[in-house]
Design a protein around this motif. Structure first.
Motif, PDB file in Angstrom:
ATOM      1  N   UNK A 316       0.841  -1.205   0.000  1.00 30.99           N
ATOM      2  CA  UNK A 316       0.000   0.000   0.000  1.00 30.99           C
ATOM      3  C   UNK A 316       0.872   1.249   0.000  1.00 30.99           C
ATOM      4  N   UNK A 317       1.900   1.242   0.879  1.00 29.50           N
ATOM      5  CA  UNK A 317       2.786   2.401   0.955  1.00 29.50           C
ATOM      6  C   UNK A 317       3.544   2.619  -0.355  1.00 29.50           C
ATOM      7  N   UNK A 318       3.949   1.494  -0.974  1.00 28.41           N
ATOM      8  CA  UNK A 318       4.674   1.581  -2.246  1.00 28.41           C
ATOM      9  C   UNK A 318       3.793   2.197  -3.355  1.00 28.41           C
ATOM     10  N   UNK A 319       2.500   1.837  -3.321  1.00 35.59           N
ATOM     11  CA  UNK A 319       1.568   2.391  -4.318  1.00 35.59           C
ATOM     12  C   UNK A 319       1.441   3.900  -4.131  1.00 35.59           C
ATOM     13  N   UNK A 320       1.323   4.303  -2.840  1.00 30.24           N
ATOM     14  CA  UNK A 320       1.248   5.753  -2.568  1.00 30.24           C
ATOM     15  C   UNK A 320       2.503   6.442  -3.084  1.00 30.24           C
TER      16      UNK A 320
END
Ligand code: ADP
Ligand code: MG
Length: 501
Positions: A316-320
């Protein structure tokens, strides 16, 4: 014995008693509205009042008193007149001369039709001339000829093309307008609509024209693109009026074509420049704010990704993080576009690129590695190795944007050909970038330099690439043009001024 009843064709003079004939003749001749002169070559014997008036005399007696006809007729006419009179006398046949030019006593120009025949007069053969005054008619004819000549000269000197069309809109005649006239003459016989490109139809203008044709009304300044063989696509302003016959039936139209291509282009460029400046100010401010907001997102999403305890959280953080990076790239482009420029039109301090061809070559070499299936070639023409106005970074940006657009249009398959040469006037570097891609419709082509205009899907294009190039090139004092048609690929042509000319 009864007097025989005369046949109605017998001349009245013959019916009159001999002593009355003189009066009858005088009445006839004096009252005639033809100018009559009886003369023996140069010697006037009789003139009627009409003749006297025609030649500017008070009375017929003045004509006789003047004595000799050479007083009345200019000498060069006299020679001709003599030839005619001799012929009349020798052959005994009448001769008619039309529109003979002469001058009256007061020097005013007159035109007469002259009918000349031999008659017997006091025992000798003399000449009876009746003159019919056609001055007014001749002047009208001459005025008409002058008016026609004037119209022809105007038509020939004008840039406009004068045209005629049938009532159903087929060109039947074109005149004037040099190259434009020639290009339209190749369309003779065709309905005008056949030469209006399908991909660039302004339906409003076309409907207005069609309605005018249907209802037989005049139309003013409709501007419509035409495909004109040798001249290519031109923006033509059309004016026209209906033409009616004597019975008031519409038989066609007549009017002018004017090439407005240059004017329209200048108008669009001005509009674009103003848009660019205004948009630059607004988008620059917005991009700056967003850039500030993006910094913490980028920093902390990277941190959060590192510290994530589960795979799901890390993803999720990587997508952000990925989205924020993409946003940062877009914002960077917008900031680049919005960067305050020197208003003078040329680069501040007149920076120069000493070896633009080396910059182009290097940039192309790097770009080519992005799309291995595209054949990219660069060719230079001898004589173009000169410094241009600008900076190497901006020149690199121009090449990158053009080539990337080509790659994207061709979906990474095809050919891109870059060429450089000296411009025809030798004052600038002419750079072209052509691709074998799908090309563009006229509607797209007309808008490509507009900021934020893109045909690419969301996230792929910002619509700023070409507006940035446009801004740079204009600042250097150069120009950029684009030729493209669906199916024939796209060609950008840039003129980049040399540093020293
Ligand atoms: P972007 O590439 O972000 O869309 P650009 O300003 O670079 O913005 O280009 C604007 C539009 O011009 C593109 O979306 C595309 O429709 C058109 N275009 C530019 N270059 C080409 C090309 N070589 N072939 C076809 N279309 C092109
Ligand atoms: Mg682009």
């Amino acid at each position: 014995m009864a007097t025989p009843i005369p046949s109605p064709n017998t001349a009245p003079a013959l019916l009159a008693a001999p002593e009355d004939q003189q009066e009858l003749f005088t009445t006839l001749l004096d009252g005639s509205n033809q100018a009559i002169l009886i003369h023996d070559r140069l010697e006037p014997l009789y003139a009627n009042p009409r003749f006297a008036r025609l030649l500017g005399f008070e009375t017929p007696e003045d004509v006789i008193a003047a004595g000799w006809l050479d007083e009345l007729i200019p000498i060069q006419r006299l020679v001709r007149a003599f030839v005619v009179w001799s012929r009349v006398l020798e052959s005994g046949q009448p001769v008619t001369l039309t529109e003979v030019k002469g001058f009256n006593r007061q020097g005013a120009e007159i035109f007469v039709d002259i009918h000349t025949r031999p008659i017997q007069w006091q025992g000798r053969t003399v000449i009876f001339s009746s003159l019919y005054d056609v001055t007014a008619r001749s002047h009208a004819k001459r005025d008409l000829e002058r008016a026609y000549l004037r119209y022809r000269q105007l038509a020939e000197s004008a840039h406009d093309v004068f045209w005629d069309m049938t009532a159903d809109g087929r060109l039947t005649n074109v005149e004037g307008g040099d190259d434009l006239g020639h290009a339209f003459s190749l369309c003779l016989g065709d309905p005008w609509l056949d030469h209006v490109p399908v991909d660039a139809r302004d339906e409003n203008a076309i409907t207005a024209l069609k309605t005018a044709f249907h209802t037989g009304r005049a139309f003013r300044t409709q501007t419509i693109p035409f495909d004109l063989g040798p001249l290519g696509r031109r923006l033509i302003e059309i004016n026209g009026v209906p033409v009616f016959d004597e019975a008031n039936t519409l038989i066609g139209f007549r009017g002018t074509f004017r090439d407005e291509t240059g004017a329209e282009q200048a108008r669009r460029e001005g509009e674009l420049q103003r848009n660019l400046a205004a948009l630059g100010r607004v988008s620059g401010g917005v991009a700056h704010e967003i850039n500030n907001l993006l910094q913490p997102i980028l920093t902390f999403s990277r941190l959060a990704a590192d510290r994530a305890t589960t795979e799901r959280d890390r993803e999720a953080m990587q997508t952000i993080l990925a989205s924020a990076r993409q946003a940062r790239d877009i914002v960077k482009t917008v900031l680049e576009f919005a960067r305050p420029r020197n208003a003078s039109g040329r680069a501040s301090g007149l920076a120069t690129v000493p070896d633009p061809l080396a910059v182009i070559d290097r940039e192309v070499r790097i770009l080519a590695t992005f799309a291995p299936e595209v054949q990219v070639s660069v060719s230079h023409t001898p004589g173009d190795h000169r410094a241009i106005i600008g900076t190497a970074a901006e020149l690199g940006q121009i090449i990158a944007n053009l080539v990337k657009n080509a790659f994207e249009a061709m979906e990474d398959r095809g050919r891109v050909i870059l060429t450089t040469a000296s411009s025809p006037d030798g004052k600038a570097l002419a750079l072209t970038c052509a691709d074998s891609g799908p090309g563009m419709s006229e509607t797209v082509r007309a808008r490509i330099f507009e900021p934020f205009f893109t045909t690419k899907e969301f996230g792929k294009g910002t619509g700023l690439g070409l507006s940035i190039i446009y801004g740079i090139v204009r600042r250097w004092g150069g120009t950029i043009r684009c030729e493209s048609m669906p199916g024939t690929g796209t060609r950008f042509m840039l003129i980049l001024p040399y540093a020293e000319t």
